[in-house]
Design an enzyme around this catalytic site. Structure first.
Site, PDB file in Angstrom:
ATOM      1  N   LYS A 197      28.514  15.790  -7.604  1.00 50.86           N
ATOM      2  CA  LYS A 197      28.314  14.341  -7.480  1.00 50.86           C
ATOM      3  C   LYS A 197      29.360  13.386  -8.124  1.00 50.86           C
ATOM      4  O   LYS A 197      30.066  12.616  -7.747  1.00 50.86           O
ATOM      5  CB  LYS A 197      27.033  13.995  -7.738  1.00 50.86           C
ATOM      6  CG  LYS A 197      26.210  14.626  -6.736  1.00 50.86           C
ATOM      7  CD  LYS A 197      24.528  14.489  -7.070  1.00 50.86           C
ATOM      8  CE  LYS A 197      23.801  15.137  -5.953  1.00 50.86           C
ATOM      9  NZ  LYS A 197      22.212  15.344  -6.438  1.00 50.86           N
ATOM     10  N   GLN A 236      18.000  13.797 -10.993  1.00 52.56           N
ATOM     11  CA  GLN A 236      18.281  15.039 -10.519  1.00 52.56           C
ATOM     12  C   GLN A 236      16.674  15.813 -10.365  1.00 52.56           C
ATOM     13  O   GLN A 236      16.195  16.194 -11.570  1.00 52.56           O
ATOM     14  CB  GLN A 236      19.283  15.815 -11.113  1.00 52.56           C
ATOM     15  CG  GLN A 236      19.690  17.076 -10.219  1.00 52.56           C
ATOM     16  CD  GLN A 236      20.195  17.096  -9.266  1.00 52.56           C
ATOM     17  OE1 GLN A 236      20.917  16.200  -8.858  1.00 52.56           O
ATOM     18  NE2 GLN A 236      19.592  18.098  -8.275  1.00 52.56           N
ATOM     19  N   ASP A 285      18.991   7.732  -3.882  1.00 48.62           N
ATOM     20  CA  ASP A 285      18.431   8.986  -3.002  1.00 48.62           C
ATOM     21  C   ASP A 285      17.322   8.435  -1.983  1.00 48.62           C
ATOM     22  O   ASP A 285      17.011   9.371  -1.252  1.00 48.62           O
ATOM     23  CB  ASP A 285      17.785   9.730  -4.304  1.00 48.62           C
ATOM     24  CG  ASP A 285      18.409  10.860  -4.594  1.00 48.62           C
ATOM     25  OD1 ASP A 285      19.435  11.327  -3.676  1.00 48.62           O
ATOM     26  OD2 ASP A 285      18.142  11.725  -5.276  1.00 48.62           O
TER      27      ASP A 285
END
Ligand SMILES: NC(=O)c1ccc[n+]([C@@H]2O[C@H](COP(=O)([O-])OP(=O)(O)OC[C@H]3O[C@@H](n4cnc5c(N)ncnc54)[C@H](OP(=O)(O)O)[C@@H]3O)[C@@H](O)[C@H]2O)c1
Length: 295
Positions: A53, A97, A120
Site C-alpha cells: 500500500k 490494518q 476502507d
C-alpha cells in the site's frame, strides 16, 4: 470457446494512472493526498499488504505513513492514535490494518475513525451511505474494485441475475449493495449465498454473473455455471505446493480450468481482483482529500 480473461493487473494500472493524474491536479493547488496505515502486531501477511500500500501511494505521488505498534498496544492507546490522525489535516485517509490482536475490539476502533477519512469504507456511516446510494461515502475497496473491473471490461450488469457467494462485511454484503444500486455498473438483480444456502448450485446455475467470495477453493465448479456467464473470483487461499518457490501458491474459489470452458469472462487468481483492491484504496484516498480540501 474459452472465456475471455479479465486482466485485473492491467485494469488496476489504468485506475492508478487516473489516480496519479488526480493527485497531480491536487498537488498543483498545494494538497498532497496522504494515507496513514496503522499496523498493530507482527502478522507477516499484514506486513506485506501494508508495504505494498505504501509503495503504491508513492508511485501515485501521494504521501503515505505507516504507524507500527507492538502487539501489546492497548485499545485505549490505539484509539488515541486514531484520534490524533482524525485531527491531523495532512492525513486524508486512515486505514487500520485488520486483523487486530484479540484484546482489541475492531468495531470500537472502526467506529472511532472520522468517516470522512475512512477510506476502507467500513465505518457504519459509510456502510449506510453505500446502501442508500449516497455518493459521498466510501465503498470498501475489494467490491468497488470488482465493480470497476466489470465496467472497464465492458460487462453491462444492468438487468443481470447476479449471485454473490459470501456475506462478509468486507466483501459479500458491500458487493451486493453496490450491484443493486440504480446506477452505471449496477442495476443487477442480486442474490447472496452463504453456508446455510440450501442449494448453492441451483442459484449459481441461473446467474449471469457470479462473484465468488467464500475463501473456499473449489466452491464454484464448471457444472454450477451457466454457459456464457461472467465469473469473478475474489477468493485467495494459500495452498501448500512444494514445487513453488515459497512452498505455497495462491488459489481462488473457482475451479478455473473447468469454469473457463463455459464462462464468457473470468478473472484469474492471482492477477484478477487482488490488484484492484489497492488501486481503489488510492482512489478513495484521493476522493477523501478532494472532499476535505475543496478547491
Ligand atoms: N482479492 C482481494 O483483494 C481480497 C480482499 C478481501 C478478501 N479476499 C478473499 O476473499 C475471500 C472471502 O473473504 P472474506 O473476508 O469475505 O471471508 P469471510 O469473512 O470468511 O466470509 C466468507 C463468506 O463465505 C461464506 N461461505 C463459506 N463457505 C461457503 C460455502 N461452501 N458455500 C457458500 N458460502 C460459503 C461464509 O458464509 P457464512 O457467513 O455462513 O459463514 C461467509 O459469508 C477470502 O479468500 C479472502 O482471502 C480477497
Amino acid at each position: 470457446m474459452l472465456a475471455e480473461l479479465i486482466d485485473g493487473a492491467r485494469i488496476a494500472r489504468g485506475v492508478r494512472e487516473d489516480v496519479a493524474r488526480d493527485v497531480a491536479a491536487l498537488r498543483a493547488r498545494g494538497v498532497t493526498p496522504g494515507l496513514t496505515v496503522v499496523l498493530v502486531g507482527d502478522d507477516p501477511a499484514s506486513a506485506v499488504y501494508v508495504r505494498s500500500k505504501g509503495k503504491a501511494c508513492g508511485e501515485a505521488g501521494m504521501a503515505s505513513e505507516t504507524i507500527r505498534l507492538p502487539a501489546t498496544t492497548t485499545q485505549e492507546e490505539l484509539l488515541r492514535h486514531v484520534d490524533r490522525l482524525n485531527a491531523d489535516p495532512k492525513v486524508h485517509g486512515i486505514l487500520v490494518q485488520m486483523p487486530l490482536p484479540k484484546h482489541i475490539d475492531p468495531d470500537t476502533v472502526l467506529r472511532r475513525l472520522n468517516p470522512a477519512k475512512d477510506v476502507d469504507g467500513f465505518h457504519p456511516i459509510n456502510v449506510g451511505k453505500l446502501l442508500i446510494g449516497e455518493k459521498d461515502g466510501f465503498a470498501p475497496c475489494t467490491p468497488a474494485g470488482v465493480q470497476e473491473m466489470l465496467v472497464r471490461s465492458g460487462v453491462d450488469t444492468r438487468g443481470m441475475e447476479c449471485v454473490v457467494i459470501g456475506r462478509s462485511n468486507i466483501v459479500g454484503k458491500p458487493m451486493a449493495a453496490l450491484l443493486m444500486q440504480d446506477r452505471k455498473g449496477a442495476n443487477a438483480t442480486v442474490t447472496i449465498c452463504h453456508r446455510h444456502t440450501r442449494d448453492l448450485a441451483a442459484h449459481t446455475r441461473r446467474a449471469d454473473l457470479v462473484v465468488a467470495a467464500a475463501g473456499r477453493p473449489g466452491v464454484l465448479t464448471r457444472d454450477m455455471v451457466k454457459p456464457g456467464a461472467v465469473v469473478i473470483d475474489v477468493g485467495i487461499t494459500r495452498v501448500n505446493d512444494p514445487t513453488a518457490k515459497n512452498g505455497y501458491r495462491l488459489v481462488g474459489d473457482v475451479d478455473f480450468a473447468g469454469v473457463r470452458q463455459v464462462a464468457s469472462h473470468i478473472t484469474p487468481v492471482p492477477g484478477g481482483v487482488g490488484p484492484m483492491t489497492i488501486a481503489m484504496l488510492l482512489r478513495n484516498t484521493v476522493k477523501a482529500a478532494s472532499a476535505l480540501e475543496p478547491a
